[in-house]
Every structure is written in C-alpha cells, then in structure tokens.
Design an enzyme around this catalytic site. Sequence first.
Site, PDB file in Angstrom:
ATOM      1  CB  CYS A   2      -0.879   0.021   1.235  1.00  0.00           C
ATOM      2  SG  CYS A   2      -1.896  -1.435   1.399  1.00  0.00           S
ATOM      3  NE  ARG A  27       4.917   1.382  -1.030  1.00  0.00           N
ATOM      4  CZ  ARG A  27       5.785   1.367  -0.045  1.00  0.00           C
ATOM      5  NH1 ARG A  27       6.941   1.957  -0.211  1.00  0.00           N
ATOM      6  NH2 ARG A  27       5.522   0.758   1.086  1.00  0.00           N
ATOM      7  CD1 TRP A  75      -0.046  -5.730  -3.405  1.00  0.00           C
ATOM      8  CD2 TRP A  75      -0.251  -6.698  -1.396  1.00  0.00           C
ATOM      9  NE1 TRP A  75       0.448  -6.997  -3.501  1.00  0.00           N
ATOM     10  CE2 TRP A  75       0.334  -7.632  -2.295  1.00  0.00           C
ATOM     11  CE3 TRP A  75      -0.470  -7.103  -0.083  1.00  0.00           C
ATOM     12  CZ2 TRP A  75       0.705  -8.912  -1.911  1.00  0.00           C
ATOM     13  CZ3 TRP A  75      -0.110  -8.384   0.303  1.00  0.00           C
ATOM     14  CH2 TRP A  75       0.481  -9.267  -0.610  1.00  0.00           C
ATOM     15  CG  ASN A 101       0.433   2.277   3.617  1.00  0.00           C
ATOM     16  OD1 ASN A 101      -0.626   2.311   2.995  1.00  0.00           O
ATOM     17  ND2 ASN A 101       1.564   2.782   3.146  1.00  0.00           N
ATOM     18  N   GLY A 102      -0.536  -1.010   6.565  1.00  0.00           N
ATOM     19  CA  GLY A 102      -0.248  -1.861   7.722  1.00  0.00           C
ATOM     20  C   GLY A 102      -1.448  -2.732   8.064  1.00  0.00           C
ATOM     21  CD  GLU A 485      18.166 -11.995  -6.977  1.00  0.00           C
ATOM     22  OE1 GLU A 485      17.548 -12.577  -6.073  1.00  0.00           O
ATOM     23  OE2 GLU A 485      17.821 -10.897  -7.440  1.00  0.00           O
ATOM     24  CE  LYS A 489      14.899 -10.160  -9.616  1.00  0.00           C
ATOM     25  NZ  LYS A 489      15.425 -10.151  -8.318  1.00  0.00           N
ATOM     26  CD  GLU A 492      11.206 -11.347  -7.776  1.00  0.00           C
ATOM     27  OE1 GLU A 492      10.966 -10.910  -6.651  1.00  0.00           O
ATOM     28  OE2 GLU A 492      12.220 -11.000  -8.416  1.00  0.00           O
ATOM     29  CG  HIS A 508      21.149 -36.328  -4.050  1.00  0.00           C
ATOM     30  ND1 HIS A 508      21.471 -37.603  -3.664  1.00  0.00           N
ATOM     31  CD2 HIS A 508      22.324 -35.678  -4.248  1.00  0.00           C
ATOM     32  CE1 HIS A 508      22.783 -37.724  -3.600  1.00  0.00           C
ATOM     33  NE2 HIS A 508      23.331 -36.565  -3.957  1.00  0.00           N
ATOM     34  CE  LYS A 608      12.036  -2.109  -5.036  1.00  0.00           C
ATOM     35  NZ  LYS A 608      12.876  -3.153  -5.649  1.00  0.00           N
TER      36      LYS A 608
END
Length: 613
Positions: A2, A27, A75, A101-102, A485, A489, A492, A508, A608
């Site tokens: 948010c 964000r 969000w 927000n929160g 990483e 990417k 995402e 394995h 974000k």
Amino acid sequence: MCGIVGYTGKRQAAPLLLAGLSKLEYRGYDSAGICIHEGKQLQVAKAKGRLQVLCDQTNNGDAVKGTVGIGHTRWATHGAPSDINSHPHLSCSGKIAVVHNGIIENEGKLRNKLTKLGLQFYSETDTEVVANLVGYYYGETGDFLTAVRQAVARMEGSYALGILCADLPDTIIAVKKDSPLIFGYGEGEYFIASDVPAILKETQTVSYLDEGEMVMFNPERVQFFDANGDELEKKKEHITWELDAAERGGYDHFMLKEIFEQPKALRDTLSPRLKNGEVVLDGIDLSAEYLKDVRKIYLVACGSAYYVSVLAKYIIEKTCRIPTEAVMASEFRYAHPVIDEKNLVIIISQSGETADTLAALREAKRLGARTLAIVNVVGSAIAKAADQTIYTWAGPEIAVATTKAFSTQLAVVYLLAAYMAQQLGTMEPEIYAKWVQELEKLPEMAEKVLSQENVQKIQYYASRYYGHHDAFYIGRNVDSAICLEGSLKLKEVAYLHSEAYPAGELKHGPISLIENGTLVVALATVQPLFDKTMANIREVKARGADVLCVTIEEMKEAAQENADGILTIPQVLPELQPSLSIIPLQLFAYYVALNRGCDVDKPRNLAKSVTVE
Ligand code: G6P
C-alpha cells in the site's frame, strides 16, 4: 504494498495526489482512491484496478475540487480487491476519512465493540474500523487531535495513517507505527507520503516520522508529537536522490533502467569506501577487538536480500573464518535462535521496512546480539533500529524485482568481508590488496557485461527459450547461490516455473523432472569446480534439456562443447564473480518476460516492499 500520499496547501489536491500515487504504483497495488475536502464535505473517489481507472473516473483529478486531500494505493490484506474495500474509508458519521498502510491486529475486537455501539461497516477492511474508531471519539470529544490519540491508544498492529476531518477544512493528521511515513515541506504547503518518490517532484526536504509519532498540519501550522503526545521538533533532512532517478528516462521499463544503472550504483557504493588500497568503513566498528569474541555471524533478510545472505555465508566463512549462517527473516523469530552478545546479526534490506526483517532485527536485539544493517533507504526503520548501519548507495529502486539494490548489497558484503578479514588477519596481505584492486574495477567490469553485443546475445536466447514451461538453475559454490537469485528473477517477472539447485544435488531428486524441452541455466564461473558442473550439464543434456551456460571468457570453448548456448563474463576473483554473473541472469529474465508479454515492472501479486508479515 500500500502507498499513502497527502497534501494541504493552495493548489488543487486531487491532481497532485494522483501524480504522487502514480509514483507509488511500483510498490504493487490492486486499487486506488482519494479523498478531498470540498466545502464541509469529504469527497471520496476510489476504484479497483489500475490507477488509470481512478484518473478516468475523476477526469485526472479535475472533477474533485479542493486543496486538501489524502490518497492511497491498496494491496489487499483484509478483504478482496474491490471498490468498497479500497481506501480512503469514511466513518459512519461521514466526518472522518482514513488511508492506512499496515494491519490492525485487534480489528475484530474493535469492530465488535463499535458494532455494539450501533456503528455499521460496509467493507471487510481493518481501515474502516480505524475510521469509525476515530469517528466515535470525535463524536464524544469534538476534538480531532484528541479523537485520533484516543483511537490510536486502542489500536494494536502496524499503521501509517493519513486522516481528514470534515470540520477542519485544511488539516491532516498523520500517525506512524511500524510502517514508513515521511513528511514533506513545500512553500506554504505540506505533504505526507509512505515513500520518497511520491513527493520527490514537489519537495526534497523531509522529516522521517519515528515510531509512535504523529503530525497535525495545515498550510499555516505544523505540529509534531512524540509517542507520549508531547510536542517535538523534527529534524529536516535533504533527500539526495536526483529528481529524474525515479523516472524511466528513455528506458522501456524501470527494471531495464536499473539493470543498466548497476555500474554507477556499484561505483557509488564502493568507491567512497576504497581509499589508498584499503577498505575504509567510516563510523563502523568492526575492529579486531570488536570481532575477537564474535562466535558466529547470522545474516537475516527476505527475498533477494536473503540470497545476498546465502552468498555472504560462502564469502565471509572463506575470508574471515567465522561460522556464518543465512536465515530467512520470516523464519528467524520462530526458530528459537541460539543468540546472545557473542553473535553479530547482519540485517540486509533495500527498503529498510520489510516487516519480517524488522521484526527479526528487534528479536536479535532483544536477545542481546550485536546488530549491523545493510540498507538502501536512508532513515528507514531498520537503518534506525540497528546498532550500526552501512548504506548501499543504489538510489531509488522502483521496479518490484530488485537488481541494483541486490548488486550493491553484495558489494557491501564484499567490503565487510575484506575489512573483517584484514582486521582478523585471516587474509594474506597480497590477497587483500588484490581484493581491493578488483573491487575498484568491479563497476567497469559490470559495464563490460552490459555491452551491446552481450545484451543482443541474451535477447536472442530469451527469444529462443521463452516458451519453455520449466527452468532449472544449477551451479556450485557461489554459483549455486547466484542461481537462487537468477531463478527468482525468472519466476517474478516472467511467471515461468523455475527452481535453483546446487548442481551436485541434481541427482538427488530434481533430475527426475528433466525431460525434452526443460530449460537448464547452468552457471560455471568457479574455475576449480568447472569440470564438475560440465559433467552435470552432460547429465541433463542426455535427458533432453536445453542448456544455457554462463561462464567466464577463458572457459568459453570448453563450455561450448557441452551447452547449447553460452554467455560469458570477464574473470575476476572467484568470490567476486557473482557480481558479474547475476547481470546476464537479470537480463535474461527481463527479455523472457517481454517475450511472454508480462508487465515487467509490476508483476502480479508482488509488492516492492512487504510491510506486513
Ligand atoms: C520483496 C521485493 C524483493 C525484495 C524483498 C525484500 O519481496 O519484491 O525484491 O528482495 O521484498 O525486501 P527488502 O526491502 O527488505 O530488501
């Protein structure tokens, strides 16, 4: 996640709020809204979907007149994305409007109490509870500030709030607890925002609200209060980010821009700390005396910053010979870590606000550990809470998928490793000198990796492999960490199923998933392990995989015998190699995403900065 913007002044608020919100789109959000004080009324416009829907609905803000207002990008946490659940929320009385927000953790209890008092709720959000709570106390006391104070005293959880009152035509109250909030100073006008880019075009002079602080402001008067309600003076800070840093500047996407900004970001982070052949960490105490009884180092972070931590384990253990462990921040608190003052806990975070990372830092401090944070956003909660903080100088990172922040975090890990190793005497002087030399050259090497020729090759491989359904990233040692990483990417931004495995672990289990048309991205930059990785490539090729290999220039020919496609990077010290090998992986994910028609800068469901657990 948010985003919040607020404005009071002489200009029309709505267009300013919409412009601010557009800078927070990165964000991650699923709906947007504004509330403007018009006459004695609070006018709300809000809509599910992209900000553009709200812009169209309000004729880019022209349809809602007034010079004070609050705006929000949401969000979803409590309740699905919908017009009704979008912020701002009004109290039943229509007197109070709130953006938040929160998460209000005791919202259920508060909602029950307020319902018993006859108040009605229209949305599923915890924010409407805040609006009604403030509205209730405003009805009781008739005083806006008192009402907000009484409401806040009963709220548990995390919140950054922007609040309007219908009876005070030019005033906003903002409150901060565990969710970032900044106050911006203009000429006879003031702003609030959850994040710098929202107001960067309007002002570069800000104050960061600390835990529990509140600000009540109108164009004539600004009053800050501490958590006890006492008035306080806030320090004004100047934001050094360049104005165009939060603009795309000719690039198709922020992600691409930020990938190309890496040489500069590396230079900004490294060069002030490399002087006369030495690593210099001004204001940081990691002396031999300090380190002598550090029994173990923990690196704690989320997402890509966690993968920096995984890399750091290899690097710090090799160079400093101190046992080191990387832990996901979301797991740290609940794993009963064996930690005390003989542990150094290094926290890594771009935003400095990630809820789990911040909570892990607090837990580490509670247990008595020494703490050091690697943070990008100046003045953020983690930067303030840690005993010592080293900033990465990556500048604002807008794309959800991190690139330059990751690279600069890694650069700081290199600085720390070399510095501590020298203090501890665990690095030969000639090796230390070589590290410093190579760190100095790293930005230039990154530029080479970004050459047009390389980029074209990556574009070609992306166009060849984008249709695959599954990808496996394999490598050994630091390559296996960089695979994590690279694979993240791809997931995402390109929504392509992808996993990362140490190459030696393939047999394995995961090898059973390799079949015709599986994509394997193999990293082979660690020379002593090169032959072993080649053997793993042959194993997956024999089972039908298409293999794209990233290796050092010197090993190109040998790699060509095994892989279908090759991307090369210059050779540097093996520990520093990840700084270069990540770049083709970032570009590969980017171009695969483009080929798959994905919204690269705003990947679905992602945020974000994750400010809730
Ligand atoms: C989110 C971002 C990632 C980031 C992670 C940790 O998931 O999308 O790019 O690595 O949060 O964020 P931080 O700000 O703590 O580095």
